[in-house]
Design a protein around this motif. Structure first.
Motif, short mmCIF file in Angstrom:
data_model
loop_
_atom_site.label_atom_id
_atom_site.label_comp_id
_atom_site.label_asym_id
_atom_site.label_seq_id
_atom_site.Cartn_x
_atom_site.Cartn_y
_atom_site.Cartn_z
N ALA A 84 -17.89 -6.24 24.55
CA ALA A 84 -19.60 -6.37 23.86
C ALA A 84 -20.42 -5.49 24.57
CB ALA A 84 -20.18 -7.68 23.65
N PRO A 85 -21.37 -5.29 24.58
CA PRO A 85 -22.82 -4.68 25.76
C PRO A 85 -22.76 -5.90 27.20
CG PRO A 85 -23.32 -4.66 23.87
CD PRO A 85 -22.28 -4.92 23.88
N GLY A 86 -22.34 -5.63 28.32
CA GLY A 86 -22.45 -6.27 29.38
C GLY A 86 -21.63 -6.95 29.90
N ASP A 87 -19.93 -6.60 28.53
CA ASP A 87 -19.18 -7.48 29.62
C ASP A 87 -18.41 -6.35 30.51
OD1 ASP A 87 -19.54 -9.41 27.68
OD2 ASP A 87 -17.47 -8.92 26.13
N ALA B 31 -20.16 -1.89 48.81
CA ALA B 31 -20.99 -2.59 48.98
C ALA B 31 -21.91 -1.91 48.05
CB ALA B 31 -21.34 -3.18 50.09
N GLU B 32 -22.92 -0.97 48.11
CA GLU B 32 -23.49 -0.28 47.68
C GLU B 32 -23.51 -0.59 46.02
OE1 GLU B 32 -27.23 0.77 46.44
OE2 GLU B 32 -27.25 0.01 48.57
N PHE B 33 -21.91 0.12 45.71
CA PHE B 33 -21.19 1.51 44.94
C PHE B 33 -21.18 -0.55 43.76
CE2 PHE B 33 -17.85 2.28 42.03
CZ PHE B 33 -18.26 2.83 41.34
N ARG B 34 -20.59 -1.30 44.31
CA ARG B 34 -20.89 -2.55 43.67
C ARG B 34 -22.27 -3.29 42.54
NH1 ARG B 34 -16.29 -4.36 47.41
NH2 ARG B 34 -17.53 -4.75 48.65
N ALA B 35 -23.54 -3.28 43.82
CA ALA B 35 -24.41 -3.85 43.55
C ALA B 35 -24.99 -2.57 42.31
CB ALA B 35 -25.08 -3.38 44.31
N LEU B 36 -24.09 -1.57 42.14
CA LEU B 36 -25.17 -0.03 41.30
C LEU B 36 -24.31 -0.87 40.26
CD1 LEU B 36 -26.13 2.08 40.39
CD2 LEU B 36 -24.80 2.93 41.00
N LEU B 37 -22.57 -1.12 40.32
CA LEU B 37 -22.43 -1.96 38.73
C LEU B 37 -23.10 -2.99 38.71
CD1 LEU B 37 -18.56 -0.41 40.04
CD2 LEU B 37 -20.26 0.59 38.64
N GLU C 154 -25.99 -3.40 38.14
CA GLU C 154 -27.07 -3.21 37.63
C GLU C 154 -26.98 -3.22 36.72
OE1 GLU C 154 -29.82 -0.46 39.87
OE2 GLU C 154 -29.58 -1.55 41.54
N LEU C 155 -25.55 -1.64 36.24
CA LEU C 155 -25.59 -1.46 34.99
C LEU C 155 -24.65 -2.20 34.42
CD1 LEU C 155 -23.69 1.83 36.27
CD2 LEU C 155 -25.36 1.73 35.40
N ALA C 156 -23.88 -3.68 34.30
CA ALA C 156 -23.69 -4.13 34.10
C ALA C 156 -24.54 -4.63 33.47
CB ALA C 156 -22.31 -4.76 34.49
N ALA C 157 -25.80 -5.60 34.35
CA ALA C 157 -26.65 -6.24 33.58
C ALA C 157 -27.61 -5.22 32.43
CB ALA C 157 -27.67 -6.29 34.53
N ALA C 158 -27.00 -4.10 32.64
CA ALA C 158 -28.40 -2.72 31.19
C ALA C 158 -27.80 -3.10 30.01
CB ALA C 158 -28.95 -1.72 32.12
#
Lengths: 226, 226
Positions: free
Chosen positions: B25-28, B160-166, B168-172
């Motif tokens: 589902a979205p966010g997974d 680390a920056e890319f993990r943070a971006l991922l 963010e994307l999951a949270a969105a």
């Protein structure tokens, strides 16, 4: 239909920009074309066969070799960083990809032919200028046909180990009909015969183009699918 | 939403996918751990539509336009600049022409590539190339991200920056499927964890409160017991 052509244009433009920036394929094809013409020029006995009798065959053999080189590079561009997978991931239809590649190859081969033609005229002392219009039309008609088939086969062989060898083996049998018709038409043009005598060959070339552009557009999706 | 139903695929006698099913589902974020040759990349290629499975189906809201792919290969053209590459892929994903420059600039800024935007891709280091590939994959704002060892080539700070971006994307609300054999990297992002071996999911469960060490233990057991 609008998306089909828009995506095809994007691929075509990208290929031409890449070619313009790298220039390696264009320059090597051009050098190769000049060398072929030189070999034919110095490898014949002008007292045995008149240059005008030999000229149509030489012209089309040269164009054929040049097209082979050009078509080999068509999908090699997409092997860099596996860009072909990237293209197949997009919502663009496979037919758009084919039409874009076909357009770029056609432009590439046409430019090589346009540069080779004056050299051919000089080497074989053939008065090309008075027949430039009809000769350009015959060249374009024949080139469309074998570039259409060549683009399809180029996609088929690109992931094989012997792509450079396989492409001519697959393509040459399909090139024989348009080559024969183009040589016949060119011979009549150089002999100064009226256009009405060439009408049949021109119709055949046009029919070949329509059939093979349509067939290749339909078959292309199967060649790039896993 | 992304749903895989009984996916099966084989290359000759080698089973690459064997009855794989899951729903996200979205966010997974589903992280798939498995050794080399387990079928992780084949699964992602099937989900992306690059490979047609011999059995089963994939349901993906939004179709191919909704998918972003980040893998080993950058899918970028060396003779185009970073910006030209990003714009080209944005246009193929039908990002409206008016939005493209702003979208491109934003994604390049986010990946700290603004200073390299006008640099040809062929001059980038491995790490920068991977960052450009991430920009290319995100420019059309995909709903589903398919990630095949996406940290390859990134230095510690960039990873680390890319993990943070991922995150963010999951949270969105983005759905993500991440294939890796690095438990540390994959565990942090996962909401669901699967262990794949010889084409099969030998385990598939929500991550729950498990940490990387617990997941690593479970992975080792799954690989030795299976």
């Amino acid at each position: 239909m609008r998306d089909l052509l828009r995506h095809a244009w994007l691929v075509l433009r990208k290929d031409l920009v890449l070619e313009w920036r790298a220039r390696t394929a264009f320059l090597s094809t051009l050098v190769f074309t000049v060398l072929v013409l030189l070999v034919f020029n110095f490898g014949r006995d002008p007292t045995a066969v008149a240059p005008l009798d030999l000229a149509p065959s030489v012209l089309w053999v040269t164009f054929t070799f040049a097209a082979m080189l050009a078509l080999n590079r068509a999908f090699q561009l997409e092997l860099e960083n596996q860009a072909l997978d990237g293209l197949l991931l997009t919502p663009m239809s496979r037919s758009s990809l084919y039409l874009g590649k076909f357009g770029a190859n056609l432009a590439f081969v046409t430019v090589v032919e346009a540069v080779a033609l004056p050299l051919f005229a000089i080497f074989f002392n053939v008065p090309v200028l008075p027949r430039l219009g009809p000769l350009a039309a015959v060249t374009l008609l024949a080139t469309i046909g074998f570039v259409a088939v060549g683009t399809l086969f180029s996609a088929m062989v690109i992931r094989t180990r012997f792509a450079e060898l396989l492409l001519p083996v697959l393509l040459l049998p399909f090139m024989i009909p348009p080559l024969v018709w183009a040589v016949q038409t060119t011979a009549k043009l150089f002999a100064g015969r009226p256009l009405s005598e060439m009408e049949g060959w021109l119709r055949l070339l046009a029919a070949y183009d329509i059939v093979f552009v349509a067939l290749a557009t339909l078959l292309f999706p199967a060649t790039v699918s896993e | 939403m992304l749903r895989a139903e009984s996916l099966r695929h084989a290359f000759g006698r080698i089973r690459a996918l064997d009855d794989i099913s899951f729903t996200l589902a979205p966010g997974d974020t589903l992280t798939i751990f498995g050794p080399n040759g387990a079928g992780k990349t084949t699964l992602l290629r099937v989900l992306a539509g690059l490979v047609r499975p011999q059995g089963g189906r994939v349901h993906l809201d939004g179709g191919r336009r909704a998918v972003g792919w980040i893998g080993h290969a950058a899918h970028l053209y060396g003779h185009l600049t970073v910006r030209e590459n990003v714009m080209f892929w944005a246009s193929l994903y039908d990002v409206p022409a008016r939005e493209r420059p702003a979208r491109g600039d934003a994604v390049l800024e986010r990946l700290d590539l603004s200073g390299r935007a006008d640099q040809p891709v062929r001059t980038l280091s491995r790490g920068l190339l991977q960052r450009a590939a991430i920009a290319r994959a995100l420019v059309h704002d995909p709903l589903v991200l398919l990630l095949d060892e996406p940290f390859t080539g990134l230095d510690l700070a960039a990873a680390a920056e890319f993990r943070a971006l991922l995150h963010e994307l999951a949270a969105a609300g983005r759905v993500m499927v991440l294939a890796t054999h690095n438990v540390e990297e994959g565990a942090e992002l996962a909401t669901h964890v699967a262990f794949q071996r010889a084409g099969r999911f030998v385990a598939l469960a929500p991550r729950g409160q498990r940490g990387a060490a617990e997941i690593a233990d479970a992975y080792r057991r799954a690989m030795t017991d299976a």
